[in-house]
Design a protein around this motif. Structure first.
Motif, mmCIF file in Angstrom:
data_model
loop_
_atom_site.group_PDB
_atom_site.id
_atom_site.type_symbol
_atom_site.label_atom_id
_atom_site.label_comp_id
_atom_site.label_asym_id
_atom_site.label_seq_id
_atom_site.Cartn_x
_atom_site.Cartn_y
_atom_site.Cartn_z
ATOM 1 N N GLU A 156 0.803 -1.221 0.000
ATOM 2 C CA GLU A 156 0.000 0.000 0.000
ATOM 3 C C GLU A 156 0.833 1.267 0.000
ATOM 4 O O GLU A 156 0.451 2.258 -0.607
ATOM 5 C CB GLU A 156 -0.943 -0.003 1.207
ATOM 6 N N GLU A 157 1.975 1.245 0.694
ATOM 7 C CA GLU A 157 2.776 2.466 0.780
ATOM 8 C C GLU A 157 3.819 2.500 -0.344
ATOM 9 O O GLU A 157 3.870 3.433 -1.135
ATOM 10 C CB GLU A 157 3.454 2.542 2.146
ATOM 11 N N ALA A 158 4.625 1.442 -0.428
ATOM 12 C CA ALA A 158 5.683 1.421 -1.453
ATOM 13 C C ALA A 158 5.115 1.005 -2.819
ATOM 14 O O ALA A 158 5.654 1.370 -3.853
ATOM 15 C CB ALA A 158 6.784 0.456 -1.033
ATOM 16 N N ARG A 159 4.061 0.248 -2.821
ATOM 17 C CA ARG A 159 3.421 -0.248 -4.052
ATOM 18 C C ARG A 159 4.411 -1.016 -4.930
ATOM 19 O O ARG A 159 4.508 -0.769 -6.128
ATOM 20 C CB ARG A 159 2.833 0.901 -4.878
ATOM 21 N N VAL A 160 5.158 -1.900 -4.291
ATOM 22 C CA VAL A 160 6.116 -2.695 -5.078
ATOM 23 C C VAL A 160 5.690 -4.157 -5.178
ATOM 24 O O VAL A 160 6.338 -4.935 -5.868
ATOM 25 C CB VAL A 160 7.553 -2.595 -4.519
ATOM 26 N N LEU A 161 4.637 -4.544 -4.485
ATOM 27 C CA LEU A 161 4.187 -5.948 -4.602
ATOM 28 C C LEU A 161 2.830 -5.978 -5.302
ATOM 29 O O LEU A 161 2.036 -5.056 -5.168
ATOM 30 C CB LEU A 161 4.070 -6.615 -3.227
ATOM 31 N N VAL A 190 23.649 -3.770 -7.628
ATOM 32 C CA VAL A 190 22.287 -4.037 -8.089
ATOM 33 C C VAL A 190 21.379 -2.838 -7.819
ATOM 34 O O VAL A 190 21.623 -2.058 -6.902
ATOM 35 C CB VAL A 190 21.716 -5.306 -7.411
ATOM 36 N N ASN A 191 20.368 -2.700 -8.620
ATOM 37 C CA ASN A 191 19.394 -1.610 -8.465
ATOM 38 C C ASN A 191 17.967 -2.150 -8.509
ATOM 39 O O ASN A 191 17.172 -1.705 -9.313
ATOM 40 C CB ASN A 191 19.525 -0.596 -9.612
ATOM 41 N N PRO A 192 17.612 -3.107 -7.680
ATOM 42 C CA PRO A 192 16.258 -3.653 -7.786
ATOM 43 C C PRO A 192 15.227 -2.689 -7.200
ATOM 44 O O PRO A 192 15.579 -1.713 -6.536
ATOM 45 C CB PRO A 192 16.333 -4.927 -6.944
ATOM 46 N N THR A 193 13.966 -3.004 -7.439
ATOM 47 C CA THR A 193 12.891 -2.224 -6.830
ATOM 48 C C THR A 193 12.840 -2.525 -5.331
ATOM 49 O O THR A 193 12.567 -1.644 -4.526
ATOM 50 C CB THR A 193 11.542 -2.624 -7.473
ATOM 51 N N LEU A 194 13.090 -3.770 -4.983
ATOM 52 C CA LEU A 194 12.999 -4.174 -3.580
ATOM 53 C C LEU A 194 14.173 -5.087 -3.233
ATOM 54 O O LEU A 194 14.429 -6.071 -3.932
ATOM 55 C CB LEU A 194 11.661 -4.905 -3.360
#
Ligand code: FAD
Ligand code: AMP
Lengths: 248, 314
Positions: A243-248, B253-257
């Motif tokens: 919800e906050e980062a919106r990465v999943l 590395v530069n991943p999103t997470l």
């Protein structure tokens, strides 16, 4: 076999880097200098080849006068002789560095030229490939395995799809990655002997051609934040990521 | 203004990093007025589709399909580039780009700006920014060579989609002796996702305790479609291969997470991952330096927290 190892003097990787007020260079006064870590893998590989089949290991460095202590460290590890191409100012431009090293190498040909994959100061990863092209030699970058075969070497390097196995004739240029070997420490005897080994200083007026540019510190990341303790924080983490980062 | 992107491909499909280069080239060409050519290292199944990613024209080099040789390729590429009269050449700072870039730079008698993270056209010149000292400092300098040769760090530049189909041409290359010859490519174990191309990375350090301790991390990674990384401590202990090491002497590395499990956050490790968009840290020591930069930190035993995450995801 005559092996030349390109050795660079760089600040310790633990160093805190500060900029000069005009932002054109770094404060160098309080830095602790070491042999570029990748160059140690290159030197170790050279020493192992020499131990297996004889020959000599020559260290080559383009740098300021202070680089002689770096070369002494390499001699203490077991190299036979060293050459310092002494320049008035640090060469920050790999193209200028490569041409200076290539000039010396043309006059003093080697069977094998070993370097590190990258200087941990300016992080170019460019000098070895440039050297190879200037000298008209084949090359392999960032190798993690090296084996002597008839008329040449077989090496491996990591690529996105796995590992490439490459066969090269001699002479050639190889740059070393971590994983190639475990560099030895200089023994006390090695350190004593290094003092008597030949270290030739050749003065050069070479200067960097490319513009040095302006230095800046990268923008700081926002301060870290602990969101909870133990397994029960897992749900909250996933919620924040969605919800906050919106990465999943 | 002629901008040429070197397009790496595998099995006739352009790599993601080539699309990133095309996206940047398109934006620069639109700003400076110019055209974008994709010069393919080999040939593509559907070359005209490079237009969608920003190319006006595609030039294929079928001679480069098949096993490579960096000495023959740098010479061949220099020949192929000559008639294109490039002002700017973009390539990826990939394994291939790191091998070819410096050779090509010397061949063309021009410098190389390696691992660039920003590139702009300003006041009639290229202005390139790149990290130095493992990302502790950024340097911005004009690139005054013609052509300017710049390699791009992976996953930094945005791709853009939607352009019209590109014109396609083929160029032939003179036959050349190949001195260094790639004999074989040994596939990565299990065809795992490469770290530099992964959007999510689950990394383990000494806190994982041993090779079998990576099992819960693998499980979480599989649930997330992530790659698995490691600290140098875990690699040097022999628990993971060096290809998975993240940090100054491993991969940058530069991943999103990036999810760091049982990793303290030594400066050399941070050098490899601190530009990740989001950082999660799981560590039982509340004082671990990794918490200073983790967007989301969890203090706790990774063997409790990581399986809990996997469970919550299923
Ligand atoms: C020239 C040079 C280059 C280097 N290059 C790299 C590099 O590329 N990459 C790299 O990573 N390092 C590199 N290093 C090494 C670096 O300095 C550190 O030694 C290393 O990163 C430490 O790895 P670690 O965090 O896994 O281990 P440690 O520092 O030992 O940390 C382990 C962490 O795990 C935590 N922990 C233990 N058990 C648990 C548990 N059950 N649950 C949760 N947390 C737990 C501990 O609290 C601790 O914080 C380099 C060093 C040098 C000198
Ligand atoms: N000034 C130098 N003197 C000797 N070798 C160098 C020098 N600069 C770079 N090298 C070699 O080239 C490798 C890559 O350096 P760089 O291209 O600067 O990242 C280093 O690991 C060294 O082996």
């Amino acid at each position: 076999m005559r092996i030349v190892v390109c050795l660079k003097r760089v600040p310790d990787t633990e160093s805190v880097i500060r900029l000069t007020p005009d932002g054109t260079t770094i404060e160098r006064g309080d830095l602790n200098y070491i042999i570029n870590p990748y160059d140690e893998y290159a030197l170790e590989a050279a020493l192992q080849l020499k131990e297996a089949e004889g020959g000599e290991v020559v260290l080559l460095c383009a740098g300021e006068a202070e680089a002689d202590s770096t070369l002494r460290k390499g001699l203490a590890m077991g190299a036979d002789e060293a050459v310092l191409l002494q320049v008035p100012q640090e060469l920050r431009d790999p193209w200028s560095t490569a041409r200076l090293l290539a000039d010396w190498l043309r006059a003093h040909p080697a069977d094998l030229i070993l370097a590190g994959k990258q200087g941990v100061d300016y992080d170019h990863g460019a000098v070895p490939g440039m050297l190879a092209e200037l000298l008209g030699l084949p090359s392999a970058t960032a190798i993690c395995a090296l084996e002597r075969v008839a008329d040449g070497v077989r090496v491996e390097r990591e690529v996105e799809a796995g590992r490439e196995r490459i066969r090269l004739p001699l002479p050639c240029v190889l740059s070393a990655d971590k994983g190639l070997n475990e560099p030895r420490y200089a023994s006390l005897k090695g350190i004593m002997m290094a003092k008597k080994k030949p270290l030739e200083v050749l003065e050069s007026q070479a200067t960097a051609e490319a513009e040095a540019g302006r230095l800046a510190l990268p923008p700081a990341r926002p301060a870290g934040r602990v969101i909870g303790e133990g397994a029960q924080a897992a749900g909250e983490l996933l919620r924040l990521l969605k919800e906050e980062a919106r990465v999943l | 203004m002629n901008i040429v992107c070197l397009i790496e491909q595998t099995g006739g499909l352009e790599r993601g990093s080539a699309r990133e280069a095309l996206g940047l080239a398109r934006r620069l060409a639109d700003a400076a007025g110019g055209q974008v050519t994709g010069l393919v290292l080999g040939s593509l199944r559907d070359p005209a589709t490079l237009g969608a990613w920003g190319a006006d024209r595609v030039v294929e080099l079928p001679a480069l399909d098949g096993p490579g040789s960096s000495d023959a390729w740098s010479a061949g590429l220099a020949d192929a580039l000559d008639p294109l009269a490039p002002d700017l050449i973009l390539l990826s700072a990939s394994a291939t780009g790191r091998e070819l870039g410096p050779r090509l730079a010397a061949r063309l008698g021009t410098g190389l700006v390696a691992e660039c993270t920003e590139l702009a056209w300003q006041d009639g010149q290229w202005l390139a920014t790149r990290p130095i000292f493992a990302g502790k400092v950024l340097v911005t300098a004009p690139v005054n060579t013609k052509p300017a040769l710049v390699s791009l760090r992976a996953k930094v530049f945005a791709v853009q989609e939607g352009g019209p189909a590109a014109r396609v041409e083929q160029a032939s290359l003179a036959g050349r002796e190949m001195k260094a010859v790639v004999e074989e490519i040994l596939a990565a174990a299990g065809g795992k996702l490469d770290l530099s191309e992964a959007d999510i990375i689950v990394s383990g350090g000494r806190g994982v305790g041993g090779p079998e301790g990576f099992a819960p991390l693998e499980e979480l990674a599989a649930k997330l479609g992530a790659a698995v990384g490691a600290s140098r401590a875990a690699v040097d202990a022999g628990w993971r291969p060096h290809s998975q090491q993240v940090g100054q002497t491993g991969r940058v590395v530069n991943p999103t997470l990036y999810i760091a499990c049982g990793i303290s956050g030594a400066i050399q490790h941070l050098a490899g991952m601190k530009n990740s968009r989001y950082i999660v840290a799981i560590n039982k020591d509340p004082e671990a330096p990794i918490f200073k930069l983790a967007d989301y930190g969890i203090v706790g035993d990774l063997f409790e927290v990581v399986p809990a995450l996997s469970r919550a995801l299923s």
